[in-house]
Design an enzyme around this catalytic site. Structure first.
Site, mmCIF file in Angstrom:
data_model
loop_
_atom_site.group_PDB
_atom_site.id
_atom_site.type_symbol
_atom_site.label_atom_id
_atom_site.label_comp_id
_atom_site.label_asym_id
_atom_site.label_seq_id
_atom_site.Cartn_x
_atom_site.Cartn_y
_atom_site.Cartn_z
ATOM 1 N N SER A 239 3.161 -2.933 -0.547
ATOM 2 C CA SER A 239 3.143 -3.496 -1.872
ATOM 3 C C SER A 239 3.593 -4.960 -1.875
ATOM 4 O O SER A 239 3.005 -5.771 -1.169
ATOM 5 C CB SER A 239 4.063 -2.617 -2.725
ATOM 6 O OG SER A 239 3.972 -2.934 -4.044
ATOM 7 N N ASP A 446 -5.485 3.285 -5.327
ATOM 8 C CA ASP A 446 -4.488 2.363 -5.892
ATOM 9 C C ASP A 446 -5.177 1.235 -6.646
ATOM 10 O O ASP A 446 -6.066 0.570 -6.105
ATOM 11 C CB ASP A 446 -3.642 1.777 -4.749
ATOM 12 C CG ASP A 446 -2.635 0.743 -5.242
ATOM 13 O OD1 ASP A 446 -2.223 0.815 -6.414
ATOM 14 O OD2 ASP A 446 -2.255 -0.131 -4.434
ATOM 15 N N HIS A 512 -1.196 4.148 -3.982
ATOM 16 C CA HIS A 512 -0.389 3.030 -3.497
ATOM 17 C C HIS A 512 0.565 3.458 -2.374
ATOM 18 O O HIS A 512 0.811 2.712 -1.435
ATOM 19 C CB HIS A 512 0.399 2.506 -4.700
ATOM 20 C CG HIS A 512 1.059 1.202 -4.514
ATOM 21 N ND1 HIS A 512 0.370 0.014 -4.521
ATOM 22 C CD2 HIS A 512 2.352 0.871 -4.330
ATOM 23 C CE1 HIS A 512 1.223 -0.990 -4.346
ATOM 24 N NE2 HIS A 512 2.423 -0.495 -4.229
#
Ligand SMILES: *[C@@H]1O[C@H](CO)[C@@H](O)[C@H](O)[C@H]1NC(C)=O
Ligand SMILES: *[C@@H]1O[C@H](CO)[C@@H](O)[C@H](O)[C@H]1NC(C)=O
Ligand SMILES: *[C@@H]1O[C@H](CO)[C@@H](O)[C@H](O)[C@H]1NC(C)=O
Length: 542
Positions: A239, A446, A512
């Site tokens: 991320s 994601d 994600h």
């Protein structure tokens, strides 16, 4: 800026355009509930209450902050906790305080504690030895993003030796832990993330600054535990870690170069072998441009009609967003970068937040009342577990310290500094051209850091491998254990005999947090990557 409530920096965002008041997770309440009978003072005794008899015997009678030597090692008592103290002549500002927990996975050796930076910054780490032949296993540093999220979320929710369970009352064994074949460090950085803290309210709001502390941490750790310094080192980050990791890897790489020119026996060369970016934010210009494509034409379209009004409206936002990002790239100042964060996040992600979908996994709905702002109820369970005084003491953490899975103040500090709008991809070619391998992977469900944008920026990266990568077709990636096609891979370098020097993996049916959705596949991927075994039998030549 107070009225601006939509903070949507990558990853953990408080989606306050939807829920009027940002409610950073209610850690305080979670913490106080079970222990409301204790006064703050009685916590001073709480530590010794949870320590083993042996540790209590050692601590007995020692004044707080007293230091002493035993068996050639230095120890310190602080907050009634016992630590081994590790210092280093080249880092007079830094020291490590180390303890040996047995939580989570009692079958492997563990270390946890703090890197103290200049008396006022304290970074928490938790290390697990590999479950198999630790002496020969590579070393992995795992970082979660946010910015502001604790790496313990990765540990307990995704890829650590145990998974959070039972409302946070308990953990369960994770057979797919990444310490199956690797020694692994989870580091809470920068200060004020997770158990990390600052004495005087210091905050860090830029990735390059955070990188200096990470380098000092690694040097101290590897000098104290040289047995983990001989094998390849990999930095893996998810991320917002797509911004952190290229910065940190670059600091390590440059320090290695300086050491080559002027060797000092006290500093260790860090065997930086690869950078792994997991659903990362790295090149926002390219990645923000991919949002309408993903949302309208991706494998899990958010809007039914790719030519409909929502998609058309979203596409009209891209040019302004990219113009602002370009000016951040060019002028590299808060003045140019902050407008880019604010515009792109509100205009591109704002409408998508209204859909009620989980932005980290568009296959799912997000029930914020039930699951919290982060859309996963486990983030609250983790806070329950990490705020249990028993677990804190076992990890060398003052039981008075409150843990939050994601610290929204840190998140805001990075956002208001425009840190995430820099092009961190620019730091990578120098490393890749000098033998550091690069893996970018992304779960295809994601929306926050979608796989299309990630594949595009790695495809545009100008390295020795550019031509070969552009020509590389996507080939199936089949996991070793179950023979399932878990995704597809594009790779350059190594002629099909290695996992590649520049490799992109699109992971099917994963959001994600890939190791949460596809634990078996994620372990297959990271293991083959760090052992440098091809990810596909098709080879990589077109
Ligand atoms: C936690 O898990 C362990 C091992 O599975 C079990 O023995 C224990 O009873 C559990 N504790 C709670 C509170 O559920
Ligand atoms: C590619 O990676 C290998 C390790 O698999 C490394 O030895 C080699 O130096 C890298 N190639 C280049 C051109 O950097
Ligand atoms: C990869 O190998 C499989 C099995 O041998 C084959 O069916 C497939 O067509 C190959 N794909 C490519 C892109 O070469």
């Amino acid at each position: 800026m107070r009225s601006f409530t939509l903070l949507l920096p990558l990853v953990f965002l408080s989606i306050s355009s939807v829920s009027a008041v940002p409610s950073p997770i209610d850690a305080q309440a979670v913490f106080q509930r079970p222990f409301s009978g204790f006064s703050s003072n009685s916590f001073k005794d709480a530590a010794s209450h949870f320590l083993s008899d042996a540790k209590n015997a050692i601590l007995k009678g020692k004044a707080n902050m007293e230091r002493w030597y035993h068996d050639g090692k230095e120890y310190i008592k602080q907050d009634n906790l016992l630590y081994e103290l590790v210092s280093h002549p080249s880092f007079s500002e830094h020291q490590l305080r180390v303890t040996e927990p047995t939580l989570c996975d009692s079958s492997v050796k563990q270390y946890s504690g703090y890197l103290d930076v200049a008396e006022d910054k304290h970074l928490f780490f938790w290390f697990f030895e590999s479950r198999s032949s630790p002496k020969d296993a590579p070393l992995v540093l795992w970082l979660n993003g946010g910015p502001g999220c604790s790496s313990s979320t990765g540990l307990l929710f995704e890829l650590g030796p145990c998974n959070i369970a039972n409302d946070g009352k308990n953990t369960t064994h994770n057979p797919y832990s990444w310490n199956s074949h690797a020694n692994i460090i989870f580091l809470d950085q920068p200060v004020n993330v997770g158990y990390s803290y600052a004495d005087d309210g210091t905050t860090v709001n830029s990735s390059p600054v955070a990188g200096k502390d990470v380098y000092a941490f690694l040097e101290l750790f590897l000098n104290r535990f040289p047995e983990y310094s001989t094998q390849p080192f990999h930095i893996a980050a998810e991320s917002y870690g797509g911004t952190y990791a290229p910065n940190f890897a670059s600091v390590i790489y440059k320090a290695n170069k300086e050491l080559q020119l002027a060797p000092t026996p006290k500093l260790k060369h860090i065997n930086l072998a690869s950078v792994v970016l997991a659903n990362g934010l790295t090149d926002p210009y390219v990645q923000m441009g991919s949002v309408p494509d993903y949302v309208c034409d991706g494998p899990y379209p958010v809007y039914d009609d790719p030519e409909g009004p929502q998609c058309a409206a979203l596409r009209t936002k891209v040019p302004t967003c990219q113009r602002l990002i370009k000016s951040c790239y060019q002028f590299n100042s808060r003045l140019t970068c902050v407008p880019a964060v604010l515009y792109c996040n509100t205009q591109l992600f704002g409408p998508l937040m209204q859909t009620g979908l989980n932005p980290y996994d568009v296959r799912r709905k997000c029930d914020r009342a039930k699951d919290g702002d982060l859309c996963y109820v486990q983030m609250k369970w983790i806070e329950t577990w990490m705020n249990d005084p028993k677990n804190k003491v076992a990890l060398g953490v003052n039981p008075d310290r409150t843990f939050a899975s994601c610290n929204m103040d840190v998140n805001q500090a990075f956002t208001m500094n425009g840190d995430g709008m820099h092009n961190s991809a620019l730091l990578l070619p120098e490393l890749v051209n000098d033998g550091v391998r690069l893996l970018v992977y992304a779960g295809n469900a994601d929306m926050m850091c979608n796989y299309m944008g990630n594949e595009r920026w790695i495809g545009q990266l100008e390295t020795k491998f550019s031509k070969e990568f552009s020509a590389a077709k996507a080939v199936p990636w089949v996991t070793t254990e179950t023979g399932r096609t878990a995704g597809e891979v594009r790779s350059a370098g190594g002629d099909g005999f290695t996992a590649g020097n520049v490799t992109f993996v699109n992971i099917y049916e994963a959001g994600h947090m890939v190791p949460y959705d596809q634990p078996e596949a994620a372990l297959d991927l990271i293991t083959r990557w760090i052992l440098n075994i091809p990810l596909s039998l098709n080879g990589t030549k077109a």
